[in-house]
Design a protein around this motif. Structure first.
Motif, PDB file in Angstrom:
ATOM      1  N   THR A 328       0.583  -0.973  -0.361  1.00 24.81           N
ATOM      2  CA  THR A 328       0.120  -0.214   0.290  1.00 24.81           C
ATOM      3  C   THR A 328       1.013   1.400  -0.346  1.00 24.81           C
ATOM      4  N   ALA A 329       2.211   1.512  -0.041  1.00 22.86           N
ATOM      5  CA  ALA A 329       2.845   2.063   0.545  1.00 22.86           C
ATOM      6  C   ALA A 329       3.291   2.644  -1.519  1.00 22.86           C
ATOM      7  N   GLY A 330       3.590   1.562  -2.456  1.00 24.69           N
ATOM      8  CA  GLY A 330       3.060   2.221  -3.352  1.00 24.69           C
ATOM      9  C   GLY A 330       5.210   2.254  -3.660  1.00 24.69           C
ATOM     10  N   THR A 331       5.897   1.625  -2.879  1.00 29.88           N
ATOM     11  CA  THR A 331       7.062   1.503  -3.148  1.00 29.88           C
ATOM     12  C   THR A 331       7.547   1.324  -4.740  1.00 29.88           C
ATOM     13  N   ALA A 332       8.538   1.910  -5.376  1.00 26.59           N
ATOM     14  CA  ALA A 332       8.609   1.644  -7.031  1.00 26.59           C
ATOM     15  C   ALA A 332       9.871   1.011  -7.760  1.00 26.59           C
ATOM     16  N   TYR A 333      10.242   0.472  -8.706  1.00 27.89           N
ATOM     17  CA  TYR A 333      11.227   1.659  -8.989  1.00 27.89           C
ATOM     18  C   TYR A 333      10.324   2.254 -10.471  1.00 27.89           C
ATOM     19  N   ILE A 334      11.133   2.825 -10.927  1.00 27.47           N
ATOM     20  CA  ILE A 334      11.043   3.840 -12.021  1.00 27.47           C
ATOM     21  C   ILE A 334      12.077   4.294 -13.047  1.00 27.47           C
ATOM     22  N   THR A 335      11.143   3.838 -14.478  1.00 21.85           N
ATOM     23  CA  THR A 335      12.221   4.304 -15.804  1.00 21.85           C
ATOM     24  C   THR A 335      11.882   4.902 -16.890  1.00 21.85           C
ATOM     25  N   PHE A 336      12.713   6.118 -16.640  1.00 26.66           N
ATOM     26  CA  PHE A 336      12.525   6.927 -17.541  1.00 26.66           C
ATOM     27  C   PHE A 336      12.955   7.044 -19.035  1.00 26.66           C
ATOM     28  N   GLU A 337      12.286   7.048 -19.822  1.00 23.29           N
ATOM     29  CA  GLU A 337      13.232   6.516 -21.502  1.00 23.29           C
ATOM     30  C   GLU A 337      12.522   7.795 -22.233  1.00 23.29           C
ATOM     31  N   ASP A 338      13.762   8.449 -22.717  1.00 17.11           N
ATOM     32  CA  ASP A 338      13.489   9.971 -23.446  1.00 17.11           C
ATOM     33  C   ASP A 338      11.544   9.890 -23.521  1.00 17.11           C
ATOM     34  N   VAL A 339      11.672  10.329 -22.076  1.00 18.17           N
ATOM     35  CA  VAL A 339      10.876  11.060 -21.844  1.00 18.17           C
ATOM     36  C   VAL A 339      10.825  12.840 -21.667  1.00 18.17           C
ATOM     37  N   PHE A 340      10.205  13.830 -22.599  1.00 15.57           N
ATOM     38  CA  PHE A 340       9.730  15.499 -23.466  1.00 15.57           C
ATOM     39  C   PHE A 340       9.816  15.467 -21.594  1.00 15.57           C
ATOM     40  N   VAL A 341      10.450  17.004 -21.232  1.00 14.30           N
ATOM     41  CA  VAL A 341      10.006  18.175 -20.141  1.00 14.30           C
ATOM     42  C   VAL A 341       9.956  18.705 -20.532  1.00 14.30           C
ATOM     43  N   PRO A 342       9.429  20.155 -20.089  1.00 13.86           N
ATOM     44  CA  PRO A 342       8.967  21.140 -21.304  1.00 13.86           C
ATOM     45  C   PRO A 342      10.097  21.922 -19.914  1.00 13.86           C
ATOM     46  N   ALA A 343      10.198  22.818 -20.762  1.00 17.31           N
ATOM     47  CA  ALA A 343      11.417  24.069 -20.020  1.00 17.31           C
ATOM     48  C   ALA A 343      10.855  24.447 -18.726  1.00 17.31           C
ATOM     49  N   GLU A 344       9.483  25.097 -18.420  1.00 17.83           N
ATOM     50  CA  GLU A 344       8.821  25.311 -17.468  1.00 17.83           C
ATOM     51  C   GLU A 344       8.707  24.338 -16.886  1.00 17.83           C
ATOM     52  N   ASN A 345       8.906  22.912 -16.567  1.00  9.16           N
ATOM     53  CA  ASN A 345       8.990  22.276 -15.538  1.00  9.16           C
ATOM     54  C   ASN A 345      10.133  22.005 -14.773  1.00  9.16           C
ATOM     55  N   LEU A 346      10.871  23.198 -14.920  1.00  9.01           N
ATOM     56  CA  LEU A 346      12.878  23.116 -14.675  1.00  9.01           C
ATOM     57  C   LEU A 346      12.457  23.494 -12.587  1.00  9.01           C
ATOM     58  N   LEU A 347      12.201  22.933 -12.096  1.00  7.50           N
ATOM     59  CA  LEU A 347      12.372  23.404 -10.689  1.00  7.50           C
ATOM     60  C   LEU A 347      13.922  24.133 -10.185  1.00  7.50           C
ATOM     61  N   GLY A 348      14.121  25.739  -9.881  1.00 10.28           N
ATOM     62  CA  GLY A 348      15.253  26.097  -9.389  1.00 10.28           C
ATOM     63  C   GLY A 348      15.809  26.770 -10.878  1.00 10.28           C
ATOM     64  N   GLN A 349      16.921  26.767 -11.216  1.00 11.01           N
ATOM     65  CA  GLN A 349      17.729  26.989 -11.928  1.00 11.01           C
ATOM     66  C   GLN A 349      18.376  25.519 -12.686  1.00 11.01           C
ATOM     67  N   GLU A 350      19.321  25.008 -13.605  1.00 14.95           N
ATOM     68  CA  GLU A 350      20.121  24.397 -14.108  1.00 14.95           C
ATOM     69  C   GLU A 350      21.256  24.693 -13.647  1.00 14.95           C
ATOM     70  N   ASN A 351      21.540  22.756 -13.330  1.00 19.31           N
ATOM     71  CA  ASN A 351      22.510  22.469 -12.470  1.00 19.31           C
ATOM     72  C   ASN A 351      22.862  23.598 -11.374  1.00 19.31           C
ATOM     73  N   LYS A 352      21.523  23.862 -10.414  1.00 19.48           N
ATOM     74  CA  LYS A 352      21.297  24.151  -9.065  1.00 19.48           C
ATOM     75  C   LYS A 352      20.947  23.105  -8.360  1.00 19.48           C
ATOM     76  N   GLY A 353      20.622  22.553  -8.984  1.00 22.94           N
ATOM     77  CA  GLY A 353      19.077  21.247  -8.271  1.00 22.94           C
ATOM     78  C   GLY A 353      19.887  20.977  -6.771  1.00 22.94           C
ATOM     79  N   LEU A 354      20.892  20.518  -6.550  1.00 20.23           N
ATOM     80  CA  LEU A 354      21.348  20.480  -4.940  1.00 20.23           C
ATOM     81  C   LEU A 354      20.771  20.707  -3.933  1.00 20.23           C
ATOM     82  N   GLN A 355      20.356  22.647  -4.332  1.00 19.70           N
ATOM     83  CA  GLN A 355      19.958  23.471  -3.742  1.00 19.70           C
ATOM     84  C   GLN A 355      18.676  23.111  -2.921  1.00 19.70           C
ATOM     85  N   VAL A 356      17.543  22.657  -4.419  1.00 23.32           N
ATOM     86  CA  VAL A 356      16.356  22.118  -4.952  1.00 23.32           C
ATOM     87  C   VAL A 356      16.108  20.923  -3.898  1.00 23.32           C
ATOM     88  N   ILE A 357      16.973  19.936  -3.504  1.00 21.26           N
ATOM     89  CA  ILE A 357      17.074  18.763  -3.079  1.00 21.26           C
ATOM     90  C   ILE A 357      17.084  18.776  -1.399  1.00 21.26           C
TER      91      ILE A 357
END
Length: 518
Positions: A328-357
């Protein structure tokens, strides 16, 4: 309509196969037809100390009170003993336990707290009632069948803005009616959130607790804090309404606590990014099998860390991972294969994601600690009840010095952890978020390490106190078995104990004064 009354002498005449009555806490039960179906066999019920007698002590040495109120057994009650009153009264739904150390000190009659105000008390009463009436029944059912938490529970949580409150105090609560108006958005603080985290443990369903938005708790804050306004507002309303769920997809097979080692790749393309992680995919992702949105850490072409919001769709595949706790926890293994992500879905700044995480780690770990400590406290209560009713060598189990020693250790561990937690929570209420990162990251890490280590000690001791019942999934020790089986999760999620301990010490050493000498 009053119950039919019997005398002890009348009951004593019904003491044979086919005509068998017993007394349990002043109530008279007719077991004549049930006796042959009794799990322990007919001979147990025909014992000369049970058949036609007051079997209260024998019953509670084998069964939990909840058995008496189950419809299939409750219907066996035919009356009560004249002149006798019920002696055993279970805690009412939403009420406080009278067992010593079963409640945190601030909830215990005769004690005082410098932290909790009247609105905290009102909030706790309302929230416990909600948990026990709405969450506990669904939690127990889903823990058994492994299905995702029922949509009806999310809907009820949304009505009271519980999903929003679980993310703690902040602007996201502005204008919302919280818990029917018991607490105002501007009053809501980390002690209210502490109450929520601690009361949730009452479900005694570790996998379900994570399934009930555990991924949102850690996956949505980066969207709120770093997402573009249009994206943020859309997702926040979908999630707070109970219709959508988030998951934090950071951990990989080759990168756990070492977040900087992530290998999932985001290649920049026209209009956004192309994400692929078929070789190194996200693993052990809470809520991953049914989440709608994924907060994902990726390596950019430049080698930096970039965080993207990925919506479930083409190229996103989730597979369940079997763990010791419920699916019921929904624990998963996730794969991403050529997934297009729009530019507006960027969280924070490019290459500065460690701060976000890293921005949410302290809050995440603190939240996990609230639940860990309260779950440990519930086990202390179970053990105190058991040693008081269980007889060994003709005396209560607590007559054994070794048992009292184990209880002393359990109580000391949970009380020390609770007091440390409340102290840190007070600091959180009086510090800006940036200051929390500087002053509290180390203490929170050390507290989580301490709480989860002591929880595992308590789990081991509880099994010894309950004996064989402590490793049985049903019956008297079922809550002990569940706790012992699932308690290691708290020690791993949010950072392994050794990693957190090292973090706490390294932060302390960085602040060591240069002139400090023995």
């Amino acid at each position: 309509m009053s119950e039919k009354q019997f005398t002890m002498e009348e009951v004593s005449k019904h003491n044979r196969e086919g005509d068998l009555w017993v007394i349990i806490d002043s109530k008279v039960f007719d077991l004549s037809k049930f006796a042959t179906m009794h799990p322990g066999g007919l001979s147990v019920l025909l014992d000369e100390e049970i058949a036609g007698k007051d079997a209260t002590e024998a019953f509670f040495s084998l069964h939990r009170y909840e058995v008496l109120v189950r419809p299939q057994y409750k219907r066996l009650q035919i009356g009560c003993i004249a002149g006798q009153a019920q002696q055993i009264h279970p805690r009412p739904v939403g009420g406080l336990s009278k067992v010593p150390y079963a409640e945190a000190t601030w909830l215990t009659a005769g004690y005082f707290s410098p932290y909790f105000k009247n609105h905290h008390v009102k909030f706790q009463v309302a929230y416990r009632k909600f948990v026990e009436e709405v969450i506990v029944p669904d939690g127990q059912a889903r823990e058994e069948d492994g299905k995702r938490p029922s949509q009806s529970v999310f809907d009820e949580m949304a009505k009271l803005n519980i999903i929003a409150m679980r993310l703690g105090p902040g602007p996201h609560l502005k204008g919302r009616t919280l818990m029917g108006g018991i607490v105002k958005p501007e009053e809501f603080d980390y002690f209210h959130e502490l109450i929520m985290g601690q009361e949730m443990s009452r479900a005694h369903a570790r996998g379900y607790n994570d399934g009930l938005g555990g991924g949102t708790y850690i996956g949505l804050p980066p969207i709120i804090n770093f997402g573009k306004p249009a994206l943020r507002d859309k997702i926040v309303e979908e999630v707070f309404s109970g219709k959508k769920l988030c998951a934090l997809a950071i951990t990989e097979a080759f990168a756990g606590s070492d977040v900087a080692g992530l290998k999932c790749h985001a290649k920049k393309v026209e209009g956004g990014y192309k994400v692929t992680g078929t070789k190194v995919s996200c693993k052990w992702i809470t809520n991953g099998t049914f989440a709608d949105y994924f907060t994902v850490g990726c390596r950019s072409d430049e080698g930096g860390l970039t965080v993207l919001l990925i919506e479930r769709g083409p190229g996103v595949e989730t597979k369940p991972i079997k763990t010791p706790y419920s699916p019921t926890a929904g624990t998963a293994y996730i794969t991403f294969e050529d997934v297009f992500v729009p530019a507006e879905n960027l969280l924070g700044q490019e290459n500065k994601g460690l701060q976000v995480i890293l921005s949410n780690f302290n809050h995440e770990r603190w939240g996990m600690t609230t639940a860990s400590i309260s779950a440990q406290r519930l086990i202390v209560e179970e053990c105190l009840k058991w040693v008081n009713q269980r007889k060994v060598f003709g005396k209560p189990l607590h007559s054994q010095a070794v048992i009292r020693s184990k209880l002393a250790a359990m109580i000391s561990r949970v009380e020390s952890a609770q007091n440390w937690l409340e102290s840190i929570t007070y600091q959180m209420n009086h510090m800006k978020y940036k200051d929390q990162a500087e002053y509290l990251a180390g203490p929170i890490a050390l507290l989580k390490k301490y709480a989860t280590e002591t929880a595992q000690e308590t789990a081991r001791d509880a099994v010894q106190v309950f004996g064989g019942r402590g490793i049985t999934k049903t019956g008297m020790g079922r809550l002990i078995e569940h706790y012992h089986r699932t308690v290691p999760f708290d020690a791993v999620l949010g950072g392994a104990e050794d990693v957190l301990g090292d973090l706490g010490v390294r932060q302390a050493l960085r602040k060591m004064p240069k002139d400090a000498r023995l």
